[in-house]
Design a protein around this motif. Structure first.
Motif, PDB file in Angstrom:
ATOM      1  N   ALA A 213       0.824  -1.205   0.000  1.00 55.02           N
ATOM      2  CA  ALA A 213       0.000   0.000   0.000  1.00 55.02           C
ATOM      3  C   ALA A 213       0.862   1.259   0.000  1.00 55.02           C
ATOM      4  CB  ALA A 213      -0.925   0.007   1.221  1.00 55.02           C
ATOM      5  N   GLN A 214       0.436   2.247  -0.782  1.00 49.69           N
ATOM      6  CA  GLN A 214       1.076   3.553  -0.743  1.00 49.69           C
ATOM      7  C   GLN A 214       0.456   4.393   0.376  1.00 49.69           C
ATOM      8  OE1 GLN A 214       0.974   5.187  -4.733  1.00 49.69           O
ATOM      9  NE2 GLN A 214       2.693   3.911  -5.359  1.00 49.69           N
ATOM     10  N   ILE A 215       1.161   5.445   0.790  1.00 46.69           N
ATOM     11  CA  ILE A 215       0.805   6.191   1.997  1.00 46.69           C
ATOM     12  C   ILE A 215       0.205   7.545   1.628  1.00 46.69           C
ATOM     13  CG2 ILE A 215       1.642   7.144   4.175  1.00 46.69           C
ATOM     14  CD1 ILE A 215       1.875   4.088   3.935  1.00 46.69           C
ATOM     15  N   ILE A 216      -0.978   7.802   2.167  1.00 45.36           N
ATOM     16  CA  ILE A 216      -1.624   9.105   2.063  1.00 45.36           C
ATOM     17  C   ILE A 216      -1.555   9.775   3.437  1.00 45.36           C
ATOM     18  CG2 ILE A 216      -3.793  10.340   1.643  1.00 45.36           C
ATOM     19  CD1 ILE A 216      -4.608   7.986  -0.169  1.00 45.36           C
ATOM     20  N   ALA A 217      -1.027  10.975   3.487  1.00 46.49           N
ATOM     21  CA  ALA A 217      -0.964  11.731   4.743  1.00 46.49           C
ATOM     22  C   ALA A 217      -2.109  12.738   4.770  1.00 46.49           C
ATOM     23  CB  ALA A 217       0.373  12.462   4.864  1.00 46.49           C
ATOM     24  N   LYS A 218      -2.911  12.666   5.820  1.00 44.12           N
ATOM     25  CA  LYS A 218      -4.043  13.583   5.966  1.00 44.12           C
ATOM     26  C   LYS A 218      -3.586  14.818   6.748  1.00 44.12           C
ATOM     27  CE  LYS A 218      -7.993  11.634   7.052  1.00 44.12           C
ATOM     28  NZ  LYS A 218      -8.945  10.766   7.790  1.00 44.12           N
ATOM     29  N   ILE A 219      -3.807  15.978   6.157  1.00 48.26           N
ATOM     30  CA  ILE A 219      -3.412  17.242   6.778  1.00 48.26           C
ATOM     31  C   ILE A 219      -4.619  17.780   7.534  1.00 48.26           C
ATOM     32  CG2 ILE A 219      -2.457  19.531   6.373  1.00 48.26           C
ATOM     33  CD1 ILE A 219      -0.624  17.136   5.641  1.00 48.26           C
ATOM     34  N   GLN A 233       6.973  15.395   1.030  1.00 48.15           N
ATOM     35  CA  GLN A 233       8.084  14.620   0.477  1.00 48.15           C
ATOM     36  C   GLN A 233       8.137  13.199   1.021  1.00 48.15           C
ATOM     37  OE1 GLN A 233      11.080  17.544   1.507  1.00 48.15           O
ATOM     38  NE2 GLN A 233      11.278  18.225  -0.604  1.00 48.15           N
ATOM     39  N   ALA A 234       7.633  12.982   2.227  1.00 43.77           N
ATOM     40  CA  ALA A 234       7.661  11.647   2.831  1.00 43.77           C
ATOM     41  C   ALA A 234       6.498  10.774   2.381  1.00 43.77           C
ATOM     42  CB  ALA A 234       7.646  11.764   4.356  1.00 43.77           C
ATOM     43  N   SER A 235       5.467  11.385   1.778  1.00 43.80           N
ATOM     44  CA  SER A 235       4.228  10.682   1.450  1.00 43.80           C
ATOM     45  C   SER A 235       4.142  10.360  -0.038  1.00 43.80           C
ATOM     46  CB  SER A 235       3.020  11.537   1.854  1.00 43.80           C
ATOM     47  OG  SER A 235       3.102  11.955   3.198  1.00 43.80           O
ATOM     48  N   ASP A 236       3.204   9.470  -0.366  1.00 41.81           N
ATOM     49  CA  ASP A 236       2.887   9.210  -1.769  1.00 41.81           C
ATOM     50  C   ASP A 236       1.785  10.135  -2.261  1.00 41.81           C
ATOM     51  OD1 ASP A 236       4.635   6.850  -2.235  1.00 41.81           O
ATOM     52  OD2 ASP A 236       3.394   5.975  -0.670  1.00 41.81           O
ATOM     53  N   ALA A 237       0.941  10.591  -1.350  1.00 40.35           N
ATOM     54  CA  ALA A 237      -0.139  11.520  -1.682  1.00 40.35           C
ATOM     55  C   ALA A 237      -0.551  12.250  -0.417  1.00 40.35           C
ATOM     56  CB  ALA A 237      -1.334  10.784  -2.291  1.00 40.35           C
ATOM     57  N   ILE A 238      -1.190  13.400  -0.610  1.00 40.25           N
ATOM     58  CA  ILE A 238      -1.647  14.244   0.493  1.00 40.25           C
ATOM     59  C   ILE A 238      -3.168  14.369   0.413  1.00 40.25           C
ATOM     60  CG2 ILE A 238      -1.659  16.610   1.405  1.00 40.25           C
ATOM     61  CD1 ILE A 238       0.931  15.132   1.999  1.00 40.25           C
ATOM     62  N   MET A 239      -3.823  14.300   1.564  1.00 35.67           N
ATOM     63  CA  MET A 239      -5.249  14.572   1.627  1.00 35.67           C
ATOM     64  C   MET A 239      -5.474  15.832   2.467  1.00 35.67           C
ATOM     65  SD  MET A 239      -8.467  12.378   3.195  1.00 35.67           S
ATOM     66  CE  MET A 239      -8.172  10.931   2.177  1.00 35.67           C
ATOM     67  N   ILE A 240      -6.089  16.827   1.866  1.00 33.29           N
ATOM     68  CA  ILE A 240      -6.459  18.037   2.609  1.00 33.29           C
ATOM     69  C   ILE A 240      -7.801  17.750   3.269  1.00 33.29           C
ATOM     70  CG2 ILE A 240      -6.810  20.532   2.478  1.00 33.29           C
ATOM     71  CD1 ILE A 240      -5.283  20.483  -0.185  1.00 33.29           C
ATOM     72  N   ALA A 241      -7.738  17.331   4.536  1.00 36.17           N
ATOM     73  CA  ALA A 241      -8.935  16.912   5.285  1.00 36.17           C
ATOM     74  C   ALA A 241      -9.556  18.147   5.932  1.00 36.17           C
ATOM     75  CB  ALA A 241      -8.563  15.860   6.327  1.00 36.17           C
ATOM     76  N   GLY A 269       5.868  17.388  -6.592  1.00 37.85           N
ATOM     77  CA  GLY A 269       5.588  16.161  -7.327  1.00 37.85           C
ATOM     78  C   GLY A 269       4.821  15.116  -6.558  1.00 37.85           C
ATOM     79  N   ARG A 270       3.803  15.523  -5.805  1.00 38.00           N
ATOM     80  CA  ARG A 270       2.980  14.563  -5.073  1.00 38.00           C
ATOM     81  C   ARG A 270       1.505  14.794  -5.399  1.00 38.00           C
ATOM     82  NH1 ARG A 270       7.380  13.055  -4.513  1.00 38.00           N
ATOM     83  NH2 ARG A 270       8.423  12.185  -2.664  1.00 38.00           N
ATOM     84  N   ARG A 271       0.769  13.706  -5.447  1.00 39.89           N
ATOM     85  CA  ARG A 271      -0.661  13.804  -5.721  1.00 39.89           C
ATOM     86  C   ARG A 271      -1.394  14.391  -4.510  1.00 39.89           C
ATOM     87  NH1 ARG A 271      -0.979   7.659  -7.184  1.00 39.89           N
ATOM     88  NH2 ARG A 271       0.753   7.759  -5.710  1.00 39.89           N
ATOM     89  N   VAL A 272      -2.554  14.998  -4.769  1.00 42.25           N
ATOM     90  CA  VAL A 272      -3.268  15.689  -3.697  1.00 42.25           C
ATOM     91  C   VAL A 272      -4.770  15.475  -3.843  1.00 42.25           C
ATOM     92  CG1 VAL A 272      -3.265  17.873  -4.980  1.00 42.25           C
ATOM     93  CG2 VAL A 272      -3.557  17.895  -2.498  1.00 42.25           C
ATOM     94  N   ILE A 273      -5.404  15.231  -2.708  1.00 46.86           N
ATOM     95  CA  ILE A 273      -6.844  14.969  -2.627  1.00 46.86           C
ATOM     96  C   ILE A 273      -7.496  16.092  -1.822  1.00 46.86           C
ATOM     97  CG2 ILE A 273      -8.613  13.354  -1.776  1.00 46.86           C
ATOM     98  CD1 ILE A 273      -6.220  11.249  -1.726  1.00 46.86           C
TER      99      ILE A 273
END
Length: 467
Positions: A213-219, A233-241, A269-273
């Motif tokens: 699994a890749q890692i999504i960090a929730k902000i 930079q440490a994550s595979d994707a970011i979620m703006i919660a 260069g990271r995906r964002v939700i």
């Protein structure tokens, strides 16, 4: 693919049947989220099976996201909800202690009393109750109610501006993560991530379980915003919660933070939700408010990789219609252009610069299609981050896992394709596939970017090929 923005649907009582899951895929769901704050393990296993079955029946690559609860602070159980008036005093105490006032409840984080300070704000139940901390003791705090409302059991607590010494993962998170790996989750989201070390801890835990699994960090709080570059930079994707984040920061700052985080994700260069309350009124109503339409349009205009529905599809009355509405909004706004943060991507290596050259070429050729050949999905993500304007953008990979993980990447349609020994043969296979699947007509120009091995030599390459 006429829609570039990917869509995430949270499953729940309103959408747990195989039939509804299939219909959500047909409408346009790219990723399904299981919220482990509410999910039982057997239910999550059942949902994971249904998602795979329905996706396989449609030959669709749909990703599975397990969203961990994280170290959230919650109130204890109360026999009957408290009806609070302005000026009431409410006590929050460590578990195992006795109440000293009539309006009293426990909290699941005993260290809260050490972290808070008198005079600071305490927010309960996602902003429905505001309180001021009046008295702090070793085992309890006493708070004055600032607005009338109801306090029930297991309500979420926020402490804006307060640094909390919570662990990155709880015992429950570790158990839920083991289940996620068992179910072959494509993504795991870490809640209340506050710094890069928390992301590394979650990634180490995934690797220890031999998960992919890749890692999504929730902000979700101010500390995460302060550490945003390192977390990205440490994550595979970011979620703006935006639910918790909107409580932790001044509400007028939230749109600015959303745009700033999206821009920084592009640059690094990271995906964002973008997540939370996109179509909140549609939990009850069949049509969105005009403000919600504008909010969703803004996220699509900012060229976020994905938008996420939570309660709208998990417990709402109109889950299918909610997804249809989001498809309509995102598809329409994409035709009017985007904010253009893809021009700001920081190109750090040859592969990223090769991707930029391929995007520039594809955008300059009438009716050209962009194709990426990738084994791990990295090059496809790099290319997508540049936000190519070409109407169709395909990724070919020999792995189903990579296809599913690319379901979160903006504008990419992924296909599984075994690679040949030579890149020329692989290119021809890809072109034949696209023609046979009626994705393009013979003679269409294809700009193909690749970093795969060709005759045992790794090379970054761009090929202009006519199908």
């Amino acid at each position: 693919m006429s829609r570039r923005t990917k869509l995430i649907a949270t499953l729940g009582p309103a959408t747990e049947s195989a039939e509804i899951i299939g219909q959500l895929i047909d409408i346009g769901a790219n990723v399904f989220r299981l919220n482990m704050s509410h999910a039982k393990h057997e239910w999550a296993r059942d949902m994971s099976r249904k998602i795979r079955q329905q996706a396989n029946a449609r030959m669709a690559h749909v990703a599975l996201l397990f969203d961990l609860t994280g170290p959230s602070i919650r109130t204890g159980d109360v026999e009957t909800p408290y009806e609070l008036k302005i000026g009431d005093l409410v006590e929050f105490r460590r578990e195992g202690t006795e109440p000293t006032v009539p309006l009293s409840t426990t909290v699941n984080y005993g260290g809260m009393m050490d972290d808070v300070a008198e005079g600071r704000t305490l927010v309960v139940d996602n902003g429905t109750l505001l309180m001021e901390i009046r008295t702090r003791k070793d085992d309890r705090i006493l708070c004055e109610v600032k607005n009338a409302g109801t306090l029930g059991s297991r309500r979420h607590i926020n402490l804006p501006g307060t640094r909390l010494n919570l662990p990155a993962m709880t015992e429950k998170d570790h158990k839920d993560l083991a289940l996620a790996i068992e179910c072959e989750a494509d993504y795991v989201a870490g809640s209340f991530v506050r710094d890069a070390a928390h992301v590394h801890e979650l990634r180490d835990a995934v690797q220890a379980l031999e998960g992919t699994a890749q890692i999504i960090a929730k902000i979700e709080d101010q500390e995460a915003v302060r550490n945003i570059d390192a977390i990205i930079q440490a994550s595979d994707a970011i979620m703006i919660a935006r639910g918790d984040l909107g409580i932790e920061v001044a509400f007028e700052e939230l749109p600015i933070l959303q745009r700033r985080i999206i821009k920084r994700c592009h640059e690094l260069g990271r995906r964002v939700i973008v997540a939370t309350q996109l179509l909140e009124s549609m939990i009850q109503n069949p049509t969105p408010t005009r403000a919600e339409v504008t909010d969703c349009s803004n996220a699509a205009y900012e060229e976020a990789d994905a938008l996420m529905l939570s309660g709208e599809t998990s417990i709402g009355k109109h889950p299918l219609r909610c997804l249809e509405v989001l498809v309509k909004i995102t598809s329409r706004i994409e035709r009017s252009g985007g904010l253009g943060y893809g021009q700001d991507v920081l190109l750090r290596d040859e592969r990223q610069k090769t991707a930029r050259a391929a995007v520039t070429l594809a955008d300059s050729l009438p009716d050209a299609r962009l194709v990426v050949l990738t084994r791990r999905g990295v090059l496809a993500n790099h290319t997508a981050m540049l936000r190519p304007r070409t109407s169709e953008f395909y990724a070919f990979t020999p792995k189903n896992l990579v296809c599913r993980q690319l379901a979160l990447t903006r504008n990419v349609t992924a296909f599984k394709l075994p690679f040949a020994a030579s890149i020329d043969e692989t290119v021809q296979r890809a072109a034949n596939f696209l023609i046979e699947s009626e994705n393009l007509k013979p003679g269409t120009p294809l700009v193909i970017v690749s970093d795969i091995l060709s005759n045992h030599i790794a090379a970054n390459s761009i090929i202009l090929h006519h199908a």
